[in-house]
Design a protein around this motif. Sequence first.
Motif, PDB file in Angstrom:
ATOM      1  N   LEU A  26       0.813  -1.068   0.006  1.00 21.07           N
ATOM      2  CA  LEU A  26       0.108   0.125   0.144  1.00 21.07           C
ATOM      3  C   LEU A  26       0.757   1.127  -0.029  1.00 21.07           C
ATOM      4  CD1 LEU A  26      -2.649   1.684   0.013  1.00 21.07           C
ATOM      5  CD2 LEU A  26      -2.717   0.871   2.708  1.00 21.07           C
ATOM      6  N   ARG A  41       0.928   4.153  -3.001  1.00 22.89           N
ATOM      7  CA  ARG A  41       0.795   5.536  -2.714  1.00 22.89           C
ATOM      8  C   ARG A  41       1.980   6.376  -3.299  1.00 22.89           C
ATOM      9  NH1 ARG A  41      -1.833   4.729   3.239  1.00 22.89           N
ATOM     10  NH2 ARG A  41      -3.721   4.745   2.686  1.00 22.89           N
ATOM     11  N   GLU A  71      -6.390  -0.333   0.308  1.00 21.88           N
ATOM     12  CA  GLU A  71      -6.844   0.299   1.524  1.00 21.88           C
ATOM     13  C   GLU A  71      -8.105  -0.313   2.144  1.00 21.88           C
ATOM     14  OE1 GLU A  71      -5.587   4.943   0.474  1.00 21.88           O
ATOM     15  OE2 GLU A  71      -7.724   4.161   0.257  1.00 21.88           O
ATOM     16  N   GLU A  81      -6.446   1.078   8.789  1.00 27.32           N
ATOM     17  CA  GLU A  81      -5.716   2.208   9.226  1.00 27.32           C
ATOM     18  C   GLU A  81      -6.577   3.045  10.135  1.00 27.32           C
ATOM     19  OE1 GLU A  81      -2.951   3.858   5.932  1.00 27.32           O
ATOM     20  OE2 GLU A  81      -4.724   3.556   5.068  1.00 27.32           O
ATOM     21  N   ARG A 108      -5.972   7.667   3.680  1.00 26.11           N
ATOM     22  CA  ARG A 108      -6.706   7.397   2.493  1.00 26.11           C
ATOM     23  C   ARG A 108      -7.210   8.725   2.021  1.00 26.11           C
ATOM     24  NH1 ARG A 108     -11.722   5.182   4.834  1.00 26.11           N
ATOM     25  NH2 ARG A 108     -11.234   6.069   6.706  1.00 26.11           N
TER      26      ARG A 108
END
Length: 179
Positions: free
Chosen positions: A2, A6, A32, A37, A43
Amino acid sequence: ILAYARRAGRRAVGLGANAEATEALSMAVALEARVQEADPVPRAATRLDLAVTAFSAGRLDDAVEQSRTILDILRDAEAEPAVRLRAQASGLLGDTLFQQADPDGARAAMERAAALHDAAGLPYEAARVRCSIGFMLRSLGAVNEGLRIALEGWTILRDADDPALVCRAGHDLGNILRD
């Protein structure tokens, strides 16, 4: 994975590589859903990058959808990074709605962005948004109201040590004064 998606997406956004940015950021959004998280800011930041990419590529409906998703994700967040992201999403939403010929929605979103920038302690960003509101009003034929609002922003920005903000605001104000 992830974090790398990003990072790759942000790098592609910075390079203007819209297709690559969309691919990497879409992968991040998909991941996500599988990763818990506690902090909603990462996010929202991913979606802001995706919204900027969509706007740059002319996919205005996608930009609106992502901007509204960010505002929903951060609806109750009051910490500075979240308020800043809400302000950026509201500003992008305003720009996008203006491009979609929704001047009332655009102005409301831009005014919300200015208020959020003020709340986040970012007076120069708020002033730049006010200059953009003035530019929008000018293009809608409300030149005097646009000039008044843009001058409010310019009064704050003229002494800023941020060339990008000053150039953007100066461009908006210059267009109004030309009329």
